[in-house]
Write an enzyme that holds these catalytic residues in place. Structure first.
Site, PDB file in Angstrom:
ATOM      1  N   HIS A   1      -6.237 -25.193   3.365  1.00 23.27           N
ATOM      2  CA  HIS A   1      -6.570 -26.108   4.450  1.00 23.27           C
ATOM      3  C   HIS A   1      -6.977 -25.333   5.705  1.00 23.27           C
ATOM      4  O   HIS A   1      -6.594 -24.170   5.894  1.00 23.27           O
ATOM      5  CB  HIS A   1      -5.386 -27.028   4.751  1.00 23.27           C
ATOM      6  CG  HIS A   1      -5.151 -28.042   3.672  1.00 23.27           C
ATOM      7  ND1 HIS A   1      -4.298 -29.113   3.819  1.00 23.27           N
ATOM      8  CD2 HIS A   1      -5.695 -28.151   2.432  1.00 23.27           C
ATOM      9  CE1 HIS A   1      -4.313 -29.847   2.716  1.00 23.27           C
ATOM     10  NE2 HIS A   1      -5.145 -29.278   1.855  1.00 23.27           N
TER      11      HIS A   1
ATOM     12  N   GLU B   1      -6.082 -25.577   8.765  1.00 23.80           N
ATOM     13  CA  GLU B   1      -4.996 -25.150   9.656  1.00 23.80           C
ATOM     14  C   GLU B   1      -4.345 -23.864   9.132  1.00 23.80           C
ATOM     15  O   GLU B   1      -4.021 -22.959   9.910  1.00 23.80           O
ATOM     16  CB  GLU B   1      -3.923 -26.239   9.754  1.00 23.80           C
ATOM     17  CG  GLU B   1      -4.440 -27.588  10.218  1.00 23.80           C
ATOM     18  CD  GLU B   1      -4.847 -28.504   9.054  1.00 23.80           C
ATOM     19  OE1 GLU B   1      -5.583 -28.062   8.156  1.00 23.80           O
ATOM     20  OE2 GLU B   1      -4.439 -29.679   9.079  1.00 23.80           O
TER      21      GLU B   1
ATOM     22  N   CYS C   1      -1.387 -31.897   7.041  1.00 23.96           N
ATOM     23  CA  CYS C   1      -0.532 -32.327   5.936  1.00 23.96           C
ATOM     24  C   CYS C   1       0.849 -31.696   6.097  1.00 23.96           C
ATOM     25  O   CYS C   1       1.064 -30.851   6.985  1.00 23.96           O
ATOM     26  CB  CYS C   1      -1.168 -31.931   4.601  1.00 23.96           C
ATOM     27  SG  CYS C   1      -1.046 -30.161   4.254  1.00 23.96           S
TER      28      CYS C   1
ATOM     29  N   CYS D   1       0.771 -27.709   5.732  1.00 20.44           N
ATOM     30  CA  CYS D   1       0.283 -27.050   6.949  1.00 20.44           C
ATOM     31  C   CYS D   1       1.257 -27.296   8.088  1.00 20.44           C
ATOM     32  O   CYS D   1       1.403 -26.448   8.974  1.00 20.44           O
ATOM     33  CB  CYS D   1      -1.110 -27.541   7.316  1.00 20.44           C
ATOM     34  SG  CYS D   1      -2.351 -27.021   6.121  1.00 20.44           S
TER      35      CYS D   1
HETATM   36  N1  LIG Z   1      -5.308 -31.656   7.487  1.00 21.09           N
HETATM   37  C1  LIG Z   1      -6.109 -31.328   6.475  1.00 21.09           C
HETATM   38  N2  LIG Z   1      -6.780 -30.149   6.512  1.00 21.09           N
HETATM   39  C2  LIG Z   1      -7.622 -29.790   5.506  1.00 21.09           C
HETATM   40  O1  LIG Z   1      -8.248 -28.731   5.565  1.00 21.09           O
HETATM   41  N3  LIG Z   1      -7.782 -30.650   4.424  1.00 21.09           N
HETATM   42  C3  LIG Z   1      -8.765 -30.339   3.399  1.00 21.09           C
HETATM   43  C4  LIG Z   1      -8.333 -30.299   1.965  1.00 21.09           C
HETATM   44  C5  LIG Z   1      -9.569 -30.778   1.242  1.00 21.09           C
HETATM   45  O2  LIG Z   1     -10.512 -29.711   1.124  1.00 21.09           O
HETATM   46  C6  LIG Z   1     -10.140 -31.814   2.187  1.00 21.09           C
HETATM   47  C7  LIG Z   1      -9.648 -33.240   1.930  1.00 21.09           C
HETATM   48  O3  LIG Z   1     -10.378 -33.747   0.880  1.00 21.09           O
HETATM   49  P1  LIG Z   1     -10.449 -35.307   0.504  1.00 21.09           P
HETATM   50  O4  LIG Z   1      -9.135 -35.676  -0.159  1.00 21.09           O
HETATM   51  O5  LIG Z   1     -10.642 -36.051   1.827  1.00 21.09           O
HETATM   52  O6  LIG Z   1     -11.632 -35.402  -0.407  1.00 21.09           O
HETATM   53  O7  LIG Z   1      -9.724 -31.410   3.475  1.00 21.09           O
HETATM   54  C8  LIG Z   1      -7.103 -31.820   4.338  1.00 21.09           C
HETATM   55  C9  LIG Z   1      -6.269 -32.203   5.348  1.00 21.09           C
HETATM   56  C10 LIG Z   1      -5.539 -33.510   5.266  1.00 21.09           C
HETATM   57  O8  LIG Z   1      -4.192 -33.369   5.453  1.00 21.09           O
HETATM   58 ZN   LIG Z   2      -2.791 -28.982   5.071  1.00 25.00          ZN
END
Ligand SMILES: Nc1nc(=O)n([C@H]2C[C@H](O)[C@@H](COP(=O)(O)O)O2)cc1CO
Ligand SMILES: [Zn+2]
Length: 162
Positions: free
Chosen positions: A79, A81, A105, A108
């Site tokens: 992710h 973060e 999430c 993170c």
């Molecule tokens: N805070 C976040 N930072 C992130 O970098 N992500 C990333 C993980 C996946 O590559 C994408 C979410 O994919 P999708 O489920 O919307 O197709 O975003 C997801 C979240 C959500 O918690």
């Molecule tokens: Zn995350």
């Protein structure tokens, strides 16, 4: 006397724009997330975006959202973060804040709390009804990490190469 410009970016706009620009590097076809860690002195400490780990080709691992767990992106993608914290130029992020396009999430969330970051500024909270985000919010509340939504005062920031 010539006066200073008045439409310059605020610190919040600047760091959120850096986060969003960083997100444009993401290969994820559905959700591109960028993050930017800023210090109390308003210096950029680290940036990141969601992508596969070093050595894991963007063309070999799956970008799917659905199917068998191991055939989706979820077990592999780092992710934004996590990458922003790991890319930071200093290890101790006490009193720093993180700007991120999407609310963190729970995984993170743990990284953010343990790094010392004290404030999260996010743009979207589109997964607010998931257990992951609920758990993250619970941990942030208990550990005193502030969360606030970025409220835009302009619709866009234009970058032009020409
Ligand atoms: N805070 C976040 N930072 C992130 O970098 N992500 C990333 C993980 C996946 O590559 C994408 C979410 O994919 P999708 O489920 O919307 O197709 O975003 C997801 C979240 C959500 O918690
Ligand atoms: Zn995350």
């Amino acid at each position: 006397m010539v006066s200073k410009r008045t439409d310059y970016l605020s610190w919040d706009e600047y760091f959120m724009a850096v986060a969003l620009l960083s997100g444009l590097r993401s290969k994820d076809p559905s959700t591109q997330v960028g993050a930017c860690v800023a210090s109390a002195a308003n210096k950029i400490i680290g940036v990141g975006y969601n992508g596969f780990p070093w050595g894991c080709s963007d063309d070999d691992l799956p970008w799917s959202r659905e199917g068998e767990y191991l055939d989706t992106k979820y077990p592999y993608v780092c992710h934004a973060e996590l990458n922003a914290v790991l890319n930071s130029t200093v290890r101790d992020l006490h009193d720093c804040r993180i700007y991120v396009a999407l609310f963190p999430c729970n995984e993170c969330g743990k990284v953010i709390i343990q790094s010392g970051i004290r404030e999260i500024i996010y743009l979207s909270d589109k997964y607010k009804d998931t257990d992951s985000v609920r758990a993250a919010k619970l941990m942030f509340a208990k550990s005193g990490v502030r969360c606030r939504r970025f409220v835009p005062e302009r619709a866009s920031v234009l970058l032009s190469f020409l």
